[in-house]
Design a protein around this motif. Structure first.
Motif, PDB file in Angstrom:
ATOM      1  N   SER A 435       0.826  -1.215   0.000  1.00 55.12           N
ATOM      2  CA  SER A 435       0.000   0.000   0.000  1.00 55.12           C
ATOM      3  C   SER A 435       0.857   1.261   0.000  1.00 55.12           C
ATOM      4  CB  SER A 435      -0.941   0.006   1.204  1.00 55.12           C
ATOM      5  OG  SER A 435      -0.274   0.331   2.411  1.00 55.12           O
ATOM      6  N   VAL A 436       2.061   1.178   0.539  1.00 51.13           N
ATOM      7  CA  VAL A 436       2.979   2.317   0.505  1.00 51.13           C
ATOM      8  C   VAL A 436       3.662   2.401  -0.858  1.00 51.13           C
ATOM      9  CG1 VAL A 436       4.975   3.410   1.595  1.00 51.13           C
ATOM     10  CG2 VAL A 436       3.361   2.106   2.991  1.00 51.13           C
ATOM     11  N   LEU A 437       4.111   1.273  -1.364  1.00 44.53           N
ATOM     12  CA  LEU A 437       4.826   1.257  -2.640  1.00 44.53           C
ATOM     13  C   LEU A 437       3.928   1.661  -3.811  1.00 44.53           C
ATOM     14  CD1 LEU A 437       6.908  -2.034  -2.233  1.00 44.53           C
ATOM     15  CD2 LEU A 437       7.623   0.322  -1.768  1.00 44.53           C
ATOM     16  N   GLU A 438       2.616   1.579  -3.627  1.00 42.53           N
ATOM     17  CA  GLU A 438       1.675   1.922  -4.698  1.00 42.53           C
ATOM     18  C   GLU A 438       1.079   3.327  -4.536  1.00 42.53           C
ATOM     19  OE1 GLU A 438      -1.094  -1.269  -4.378  1.00 42.53           O
ATOM     20  OE2 GLU A 438       0.338  -2.780  -5.060  1.00 42.53           O
ATOM     21  N   GLN A 439       1.703   4.175  -3.733  1.00 42.72           N
ATOM     22  CA  GLN A 439       1.200   5.524  -3.511  1.00 42.72           C
ATOM     23  C   GLN A 439       1.323   6.395  -4.770  1.00 42.72           C
ATOM     24  OE1 GLN A 439      -0.172   7.182  -0.467  1.00 42.72           O
ATOM     25  NE2 GLN A 439      -0.607   4.983  -0.384  1.00 42.72           N
ATOM     26  N   THR A 440       0.381   7.311  -4.942  1.00 42.45           N
ATOM     27  CA  THR A 440       0.453   8.265  -6.051  1.00 42.45           C
ATOM     28  C   THR A 440       1.567   9.277  -5.830  1.00 42.45           C
ATOM     29  OG1 THR A 440      -1.197   9.675  -4.972  1.00 42.45           O
ATOM     30  CG2 THR A 440      -1.996   8.046  -6.572  1.00 42.45           C
ATOM     31  N   TYR A 441       1.950   9.501  -4.586  1.00 45.55           N
ATOM     32  CA  TYR A 441       3.051  10.393  -4.237  1.00 45.55           C
ATOM     33  C   TYR A 441       4.318   9.551  -4.119  1.00 45.55           C
ATOM     34  CZ  TYR A 441       5.736  13.919  -1.650  1.00 45.55           C
ATOM     35  OH  TYR A 441       6.680  14.818  -1.255  1.00 45.55           O
ATOM     36  N   THR A 442       5.433  10.019  -4.688  1.00 49.54           N
ATOM     37  CA  THR A 442       6.615   9.151  -4.795  1.00 49.54           C
ATOM     38  C   THR A 442       7.833   9.624  -4.013  1.00 49.54           C
ATOM     39  OG1 THR A 442       7.272  10.286  -6.832  1.00 49.54           O
ATOM     40  CG2 THR A 442       5.909   8.306  -7.059  1.00 49.54           C
ATOM     41  N   ASP A 443       7.815  10.843  -3.467  1.00 57.12           N
ATOM     42  CA  ASP A 443       9.000  11.339  -2.760  1.00 57.12           C
ATOM     43  C   ASP A 443       8.955  10.895  -1.295  1.00 57.12           C
ATOM     44  OD1 ASP A 443      11.357  12.598  -2.201  1.00 57.12           O
ATOM     45  OD2 ASP A 443      10.478  14.605  -2.031  1.00 57.12           O
ATOM     46  N   TYR A 444       9.125   9.602  -1.085  1.00 55.44           N
ATOM     47  CA  TYR A 444       9.054   9.027   0.254  1.00 55.44           C
ATOM     48  C   TYR A 444      10.091   7.928   0.394  1.00 55.44           C
ATOM     49  CZ  TYR A 444       6.839   4.940  -1.831  1.00 55.44           C
ATOM     50  OH  TYR A 444       6.600   3.829  -2.597  1.00 55.44           O
ATOM     51  N   GLU A 445      10.322   7.515   1.621  1.00 55.75           N
ATOM     52  CA  GLU A 445      11.076   6.304   1.917  1.00 55.75           C
ATOM     53  C   GLU A 445      10.223   5.446   2.845  1.00 55.75           C
ATOM     54  OE1 GLU A 445      14.665   7.118   4.062  1.00 55.75           O
ATOM     55  OE2 GLU A 445      13.646   8.172   5.696  1.00 55.75           O
ATOM     56  N   LEU A 446      10.359   4.140   2.718  1.00 55.28           N
ATOM     57  CA  LEU A 446       9.613   3.210   3.562  1.00 55.28           C
ATOM     58  C   LEU A 446      10.595   2.481   4.464  1.00 55.28           C
ATOM     59  CD1 LEU A 446       7.216   1.585   4.534  1.00 55.28           C
ATOM     60  CD2 LEU A 446       7.389   0.180   2.467  1.00 55.28           C
ATOM     61  N   ILE A 447      10.402   2.633   5.762  1.00 60.49           N
ATOM     62  CA  ILE A 447      11.266   2.014   6.766  1.00 60.49           C
ATOM     63  C   ILE A 447      10.479   0.929   7.486  1.00 60.49           C
ATOM     64  CG2 ILE A 447      12.576   2.396   8.888  1.00 60.49           C
ATOM     65  CD1 ILE A 447      12.880   5.338   7.965  1.00 60.49           C
ATOM     66  N   VAL A 448      10.966  -0.302   7.457  1.00 57.82           N
ATOM     67  CA  VAL A 448      10.354  -1.397   8.193  1.00 57.82           C
ATOM     68  C   VAL A 448      11.263  -1.742   9.368  1.00 57.82           C
ATOM     69  CG1 VAL A 448       9.549  -3.786   8.128  1.00 57.82           C
ATOM     70  CG2 VAL A 448       9.227  -2.296   6.133  1.00 57.82           C
ATOM     71  N   VAL A 449      10.723  -1.663  10.573  1.00 61.88           N
ATOM     72  CA  VAL A 449      11.470  -1.980  11.790  1.00 61.88           C
ATOM     73  C   VAL A 449      10.954  -3.321  12.310  1.00 61.88           C
ATOM     74  CG1 VAL A 449      12.170  -1.207  14.075  1.00 61.88           C
ATOM     75  CG2 VAL A 449      11.635   0.476  12.299  1.00 61.88           C
ATOM     76  N   ARG A 469      13.741   0.381   3.373  1.00 54.92           N
ATOM     77  CA  ARG A 469      14.842   0.416   4.331  1.00 54.92           C
ATOM     78  C   ARG A 469      14.461  -0.515   5.473  1.00 54.92           C
ATOM     79  NH1 ARG A 469      16.477   6.143   6.250  1.00 54.92           N
ATOM     80  NH2 ARG A 469      18.228   4.938   7.046  1.00 54.92           N
ATOM     81  N   TYR A 470      15.377  -1.385   5.828  1.00 54.35           N
ATOM     82  CA  TYR A 470      15.074  -2.416   6.818  1.00 54.35           C
ATOM     83  C   TYR A 470      16.043  -2.304   7.986  1.00 54.35           C
ATOM     84  CZ  TYR A 470      14.918  -7.103   8.900  1.00 54.35           C
ATOM     85  OH  TYR A 470      14.824  -8.155   9.777  1.00 54.35           O
ATOM     86  N   THR A 471      15.503  -2.341   9.183  1.00 59.31           N
ATOM     87  CA  THR A 471      16.322  -2.418  10.381  1.00 59.31           C
ATOM     88  C   THR A 471      15.623  -3.361  11.355  1.00 59.31           C
ATOM     89  OG1 THR A 471      17.374  -1.129  12.160  1.00 59.31           O
ATOM     90  CG2 THR A 471      15.201  -0.402  11.434  1.00 59.31           C
ATOM     91  N   SER A 472      16.373  -3.958  12.253  1.00 53.15           N
ATOM     92  CA  SER A 472      15.759  -4.973  13.110  1.00 53.15           C
ATOM     93  C   SER A 472      16.420  -5.011  14.473  1.00 53.15           C
ATOM     94  CB  SER A 472      15.865  -6.360  12.452  1.00 53.15           C
ATOM     95  OG  SER A 472      17.230  -6.757  12.356  1.00 53.15           O
ATOM     96  N   PHE A 473      15.665  -5.526  15.428  1.00 49.72           N
ATOM     97  CA  PHE A 473      16.183  -5.895  16.738  1.00 49.72           C
ATOM     98  C   PHE A 473      16.176  -7.419  16.822  1.00 49.72           C
ATOM     99  CE2 PHE A 473      14.232  -1.711  17.678  1.00 49.72           C
ATOM    100  CZ  PHE A 473      15.358  -1.052  18.163  1.00 49.72           C
ATOM    101  N   GLN A 474      17.155  -7.970  17.517  1.00 45.40           N
ATOM    102  CA  GLN A 474      17.189  -9.423  17.667  1.00 45.40           C
ATOM    103  C   GLN A 474      16.275  -9.894  18.795  1.00 45.40           C
ATOM    104  OE1 GLN A 474      21.207 -11.114  17.405  1.00 45.40           O
ATOM    105  NE2 GLN A 474      21.847  -9.190  16.489  1.00 45.40           N
ATOM    106  N   HIS A 475      15.988  -9.010  19.733  1.00 44.59           N
ATOM    107  CA  HIS A 475      15.042  -9.309  20.808  1.00 44.59           C
ATOM    108  C   HIS A 475      13.923  -8.271  20.756  1.00 44.59           C
ATOM    109  CE1 HIS A 475      19.010 -10.778  22.219  1.00 44.59           C
ATOM    110  NE2 HIS A 475      18.304 -11.819  22.620  1.00 44.59           N
ATOM    111  N   ASN A 476      12.712  -8.701  21.050  1.00 46.24           N
ATOM    112  CA  ASN A 476      11.570  -7.801  21.031  1.00 46.24           C
ATOM    113  C   ASN A 476      11.760  -6.679  22.051  1.00 46.24           C
ATOM    114  OD1 ASN A 476       8.431  -7.475  22.345  1.00 46.24           O
ATOM    115  ND2 ASN A 476       8.708  -7.192  20.152  1.00 46.24           N
ATOM    116  N   GLN A 477      11.659  -5.428  21.584  1.00 51.79           N
ATOM    117  CA  GLN A 477      11.902  -4.263  22.436  1.00 51.79           C
ATOM    118  C   GLN A 477      10.625  -3.515  22.791  1.00 51.79           C
ATOM    119  OE1 GLN A 477      15.095  -3.424  23.515  1.00 51.79           O
ATOM    120  NE2 GLN A 477      15.761  -5.304  22.528  1.00 51.79           N
TER     121      GLN A 477
END
Length: 733
Positions: A435-449, A469-477
């Motif tokens: 739903s983010v990648l299909e936006q009509t507006y394109t000047d964005y970044e998508l960060i998944v934590v 953009r992907y970032t992660s924790f190894q333990h649930n924070q």
């Protein structure tokens, strides 16, 4: 090309020293190398390929660097080997080679008195944290110093990676994840090179397999610096000890062990006295001989600092199959070149793979051979050396010409950052991302934590990694920490959050950005949403502006339902607020909005529907009581403020009454009937109505809330609850 090379050197007991030895010959063929070390001893054969200079970090001057074109600094996590190098890198710009992505341990060792209030070490550590991670880390620092957060938690939340590159002209990394981190973060203002960690495709020591050794038992091997629990030696012992066929194996453990008594105790506990041998630290030739005669290696990590593994390179150079943890850099390895173990079912996976090995040793041998092919193709020292020298020429030339890092700045930032925190939500996540990648507006970044998910979240994200953009924790924070991580790395001027089980309508970002473009004084906007059932059908259109035309503190406190996914906020307001309060593992978004309102952040309605939100259901049964608890805390925090506007003060009882009834309805809808009755009981404190009027009002509110959320309210079912009947008796008698 003349290069100053700051790195641990053999015979230091670190693979980063051996890394230099592995590539030095090739490096010296392309550049004039000067090796710098703060140690008094080094292998004399190194001087065949470069001059070696001993230094003290505090006794260097500009003249020491005048004859080189560029300095290259190698930063890892051990203060003994890298502390001096980092100190020099802060004073004299150069290229920084990152060997560990999480560097928190390095810096806490550099400032050993950082836990002592009032010390220079404490001040330096705090300054480093704030410079690297922003104001969001201050609240957790306070908890850490007060003993309310442990070291491992603070280190995982705040890896201090960027503290190593604050004076860098360029950065070299050995993993794709590290490359993505540095190239897409506003804190890195220099070019970045990714090149896989180098290692020869054949063993460095000339050894051959002893074919006279009979099998079984098959030879298993663990080796390296076995400090702490992260190398998972204890799990290997438990898995092997729990197998009926354990005598079909013999495990050799090579390396310095953090607690030999502990390991010997495990060996005895699992009855492995005849199956395990501890060898301790041995010379390289002896270790290579042992690897030549091994049948299977363990190279497990949990947690991991994210670094590439020299141990894995060494295993592959022997064509040896290996079991690795599917995490960090290891998760990027080809499926046919290693055998994966999941950290959340480690013991079961280890047993299964050991049984698989016994059933088909030849298949595992093929995996080891494939690994050796990967090593030859992707990790050749000559290929690596060529890329490093070419990178150094470009960076060094740019520095000499411009004398400024500004010319090397990264690309311009996007206008919007969309942050999706997720924890074990893989069944919905793909739709949210789409739903983010299909936006009509394109000047964005998508960060998944990824907040320490143990489901197949990584598998869902893998095909999308080049678009997010992907970032992660190894333990649930917790959700507040995950959202703060997203804010910390976000580059956009406007920030919006999307829960992993919801999705944006195609025009959402476009209308939100356009609204901000014409209202410079507005700090936060709120819009409407569709309530959706499990089939994706629209049940209700929620347009709160029709009921609450003015969006101010009183409205925020009264608004039911409220959805954080409909909100977009200017980045500077989030920074002024210090991010989400990590004391709130639930209702953190509600608490943030209240705080922004108290800071006089001007809010406005965007009269558009922008999001689809799933109905709350009994999947949330365990979360709802906690969310109710923290919502209550957030509300009470507001009313404890001494400077509340008079209209808000005068509505206190009404707001708290309605809020407790609303929380009771949420608890009822998710099957928490006992807590539902508790919150209805709490609401009595904030009304002067007669009992009969209160009961009628509760039912009326429940019916209205049910309608807003798309449910049919069953009054008979509701009134049949034992907790409801008991509550009625208590207030009517």
């Amino acid at each position: 090309m003349k290069i100053n090379w700051f790195c641990p050197l053999p015979p230091e007991k670190t693979d980063i020293a051996h890394y230099t030895a592995r590539i030095l010959k090739e490096l010296s063929q392309r550049a004039e190398i000067t090796l710098w070390t703060d140690k008094q001893v080094w292998l004399p054969e190194l001087e065949e390929y470069g001059r070696v200079i001993h230094y003290h970090p505090e006794h260097l001057s500009d003249s020491d660097f005048k004859n080189a074109d560029v300095n290259i600094y190698h930063i890892g996590n051990n203060q003994e080997f890298h502390g001096s190098i980092w100190q020099v890198s802060r004073r004299y710009p150069g290229i920084v080679v990152i060997h560990d992505v999480n560097l928190h341990y390095l810096f806490t060792c550099l400032y050993p008195r950082y836990l002592e209030e009032g010390t220079a070490d404490r001040n330096a550590y705090v300054e480093l944290m704030l410079n690297s991670h922003g104001v969001h880390c201050q609240q957790d620092l306070n908890k850490f110093f007060a003993g309310k957060l442990d070291w491992s938690t603070i280190a995982e939340r705040y890896p201090l990676t960027f503290a190593a590159v604050e004076n860098a002209l360029g950065v070299i990394v050995h993993t794709q994840d590290a490359y993505n981190i540095f190239t897409k973060d506003r804190r890195c203002k220099c070019p970045v090179l990714y090149s896989p960690l180098p290692y020869p495709a054949t063993p460095i020591q000339s050894v051959s397999r002893d074919e006279t050794i009979s099998r079984p038992p098959y030879r298993l091997i663990v080796f390296g610096y076995l400090g702490g629990l992260y190398r998972r030696v204890q799990s290997v012992l438990e898995a092997l000890g729990g197998m009926a066929a354990k005598n079909a194996f013999h495990l050799d453990i090579y390396g310095q062990i953090w607690d030999e008594d502990y390991i010997r105790g495990l060996i005895q506990k699992f009855g492995l006295e005849n199956e395990v041998t501890l060898h301790g630290y041995v010379e390289e030739t002896e270790l290579d001989q042992a690897m030549a005669n091994a049948d299977l290696a363990f190279n497990l990590r949990y947690p991991t600092g994210g670094e590439a593994s020299g141990s894995q390179m060494r295993i592959w150079s022997h064509g040896l199959p290996s079991l690795v943890t599917r995490i960090g850099w290891y998760a990027e390895l080809p499926e046919d070149a290693v055998v994966f173990v999941s950290h959340d079912r480690e013991i079961a996976d280890l047993k299964e793979q050991l049984r698989n090995f016994l059933n088909n040793p030849a298949k595992f041998a093929q995996i080891g051979q494939k690994g050796q092919q990967v090593l030859a193709k992707q990790h050749h020292p000559d290929f690596y050396s060529r890329k490093v020298v070419e990178f150094a020429k470009v960076v060094g030339f740019s520095w000499q010409v411009n004398q400024s890092r500004l010319s090397l700045a990264v690309a311009s930032s996007p206008q919007v950052s969309v942050i999706i925190p997720t924890y074990n939500c893989s069944r919905y996540l793909k739709k949210a991302i789409a739903s983010v990648l299909e936006q009509t507006y394109t000047d964005y970044e998508l960060i998944v934590v990824d907040d320490g998910s143990t489901d197949n979240t990584q598998a869902v994200l893998q095909p999308l990694r080049d678009r997010i953009r992907y970032t992660s924790f190894q333990h649930n924070q917790g959700i507040s920490v995950a959202r703060n991580r997203g804010i910390e790395i976000a580059r956009g001027n406007l920030i919006t959050f999307l829960d992993a089980d919801n999705w944006l309508l195609p025009h959402a970002l476009e209308v939100q950005v356009n609204y901000f473009a014409h209202r410079a004084n507005v700090g936060i906007i709120n819009s409407g949403f569709n309530m959706i059932n499990n089939q994706g059908e629209i049940l209700r259109e929620i347009k709160p502006w029709l009921q609450y035309p003015e969006l101010n503190l009183a409205t925020w406190l009264t608004l039911k339902p409220m959805l954080a996914n409909t909100i977009m906020v200017r980045r500077e307001w989030l920074e002024w607020a210090g991010g989400l309060d990590t004391n709130f593992p639930y209702a953190d978004d509600l608490n943030l909005i209240f705080r922004l309102a108290l800071m006089n952040c001007q809010a406005a309605w965007l009269p558009e529907i922008t999001v689809c939100c799933r109905q709350p259901n009994k999947d949330f049964i365990h979360h709802t009581p906690k969310k109710a608890k923290y919502t209550e805390i957030a509300l009470k925090n507001v009313f404890n403020q001494g400077n509340l506007p008079q209209p808000v003060k005068s509505c206190k009882k009404q707001i708290l009454y309605q809020s407790f009834v609303w929380l009771a309805w949420n608890l009822y809808q998710t099957g928490n009937s006992h807590e539902e009755a508790e919150y209805l009981q709490k609401s009595l404190e904030f009304t002067d109505d007669k009992p009969e009027e209160i009961i009628f009002n509760w039912v009326e509110h429940f019916n209205n809330f049910a309608f807003d959320y798309g449910y049919d309210f069953d009054a008979y079912e509701f009134s049949s609850q034992p907790e409801w009947k008991q509550l009625l008796r208590s207030i009517l008698i």
